[in-house]
Design an enzyme around this catalytic site. Structure first.
Site, short mmCIF file in Angstrom:
data_model
loop_
_atom_site.label_atom_id
_atom_site.label_comp_id
_atom_site.label_asym_id
_atom_site.label_seq_id
_atom_site.Cartn_x
_atom_site.Cartn_y
_atom_site.Cartn_z
CG ASP A 118 -0.30 0.00 2.54
OD1 ASP A 118 0.72 -0.70 2.69
OD2 ASP A 118 -0.79 0.70 3.46
CD GLU A 184 4.31 0.87 6.85
OE1 GLU A 184 5.03 1.30 7.77
OE2 GLU A 184 3.97 1.58 5.88
#
Length: 432
Positions: A118, A184
């Site tokens: 991400d 994350e």
């Protein structure tokens, strides 16, 4: 062994490993252009933390790439997490799954490598396309943080697994696990449990956040928490019944002033009021306001001090007539201090860098990452083994492309060294 003798012994071991696996390191040099092409392609796939379709596409792309290592892939779904919306409402946030890639899963001596797909750039963010700034500098979403790092990790593992030396050395007791998350950038809210779980099976951890542009790696890291304050007041007509209203935006402004006043009171603690929302129309006294803010701390004692400060602010503002205050969130990444076990690993990585003619230094940072989670699980780790780059989390994010092969060689040497047992007498055991 004295430190000088230890360094000399490790240097000799690494020299022999480099010689034995010369073909693997040469192969990595030849992959430089392919790695750059790969990061350009991956950068074009939007995989913002909330873009589930983009995360699926990026995850499937990653599966295809890691299949070349021969690893098995397991999809690890994450349950939705609760968050406070900018309307002050409790909402469910869907998360993309983690992916676990494993080689020789029964082998007792293991390395855990971690990373994330991400980025901080949503599907509607204007920063979507990579471009060259000069012949060594590529600007693009995720090129450094951390699609570039994933490519470094991937190629280091490919070099290890394709090495011809496997034919005359028994590595059956060595294996690795790669855990790739999709949350994350929003604090590993769902993947934290998997990070802790996999850390229990490993002896060292390697994480692929970007190094600084000059190659400096992160040392000690602060802990981090994301919080929200919600202030409720009373709506009223701004002209006819102004006095009957209770302006939540004004009260939130006072709350933010109190919150910001905590900065500077305790060394190492920073509080960043970041996102504020409230009100509906200029002619209505706003009855709600929401603040999102981030806190960084150096110790658990700091975290408790902040919690007490936040509760005191909440109590003060909530005691005002006609107002209600609620506090949400907590610390989700603990601080990462550098104890003897982690220092021993830092020293080993520095020696590997020296063997590769790469200067390695470390610097404490206020940033945090999955390395914080691994340290909390008692796993020594180095968490900036990705590409060299900078300006991450902005539209100026860049990678220095020469660092792809450079950093892949460094990681390959670390992995080869561990596989050969070259670090076994240098790594400090549990509880030290």
């Amino acid at each position: 062994m004295t430190p000088q003798t230890m360094n000399a012994v490790l240097s000799d071991r690494l020299f022999e490993i480099k010689k034995r696996h010369a073909d693997a390191f040469s192969w990595l040099d030849g992959q430089q252009a392919a790695m750059v092409d790969q990061v350009i392609a991956w950068s074009k796939i939007n995989s913002g933390s909330g873009n589930l379709d983009g995360l699926r596409r990026m995850g499937e792309t990653l599966e295809d790439a890691f299949a070349k290592t021969g690893a098995d892939c397991t999809l690890l779904p994450l349950s939705p997490v609760r968050m406070i919306s900018l309307k002050g409402e409790d909402q469910s946030l869907e998360l993309g799954p983690c992916r676990l890639f494993s080689i020789r899963p029964q082998a007792p001596r293991r390395i855990l490598l971690t990373g994330h797909i991400d980025t901080v750039f949503a599907a509607d963010h204007p920063f979507q396309t990579p471009r060259w700034l000069d012949d060594q500098t590529l600007n693009g979403p995720g090129v450094a943080d951390m699609k570039g790092g994933l490519i470094v990790m991937l190629h280091a593992l490919l070099a290890v697994e394709r090495s011809g030396a496997w034919e005359d050395f028994d590595f059956s007791d060595f294996g690795w696990d790669v855990l790739i998350s999709a949350d994350e950038e929003i604090g590993s809210l769902g993947s934290a449990a998997y990070l802790a779980e996999r850390a229990a099976f490993a002896r060292i951890g390697l994480t692929y956040e970007p190094a600084l542009a000059d190659g400096t790696l992160a040392g000690a890291r602060k802990g981090s928490g994301n919080f929200s304050f919600v202030v409720r007041g009373r709506a009223a007509h701004a002209g006819r019944e102004f006095a009957l209203g209770r302006n939540a935006v004004v009260m939130m402004a006072e709350l933010i002033t109190q919150l910001d006043a905590l900065n500077g009171q305790r060394s190492g603690v920073t509080i960043n009021p970041a996102v504020i929302a409230g009100g509906a129309a200029p002619n209505i006294v706003p009855d709600s306001a929401v603040l999102r803010f981030n806190v960084r701390v150096e110790s658990d004692a700091d975290a408790q001090w902040v919690r007490e400060g936040l509760m005191a602010i909440s109590k003060d503002i909530g005691a005002r007539e006609g107002f209600q205050v609620s506090l949400h969130g907590d610390f989700n990444r603990p601080p990462k201090p550098i104890g003897p076990r982690n220092q021993a690993l830092f020293d080993i990585v520095s020696a590997c860098g020296e063997a590769m003619d790469i200067g390695i230094s470390y610097r404490a940072t206020g940033g945090c990452c999955e390395g914080n989670n691994l340290a909390a699980a008692n796993l020594p780790n180095v968490d900036t083994l990705g590409v060299r780059g900078g300006d991450i989390h902005s539209a100026d994010e860049y990678v220095l492309v020469e660092s792809f092969a450079e950093r892949a060689r460094l990681s390959a040497l670390i992995i080869f060294g561990f596989a050969h047992g070259a670090f076994d007498d240098l790594l400090i055991g549990e509880g030290a």
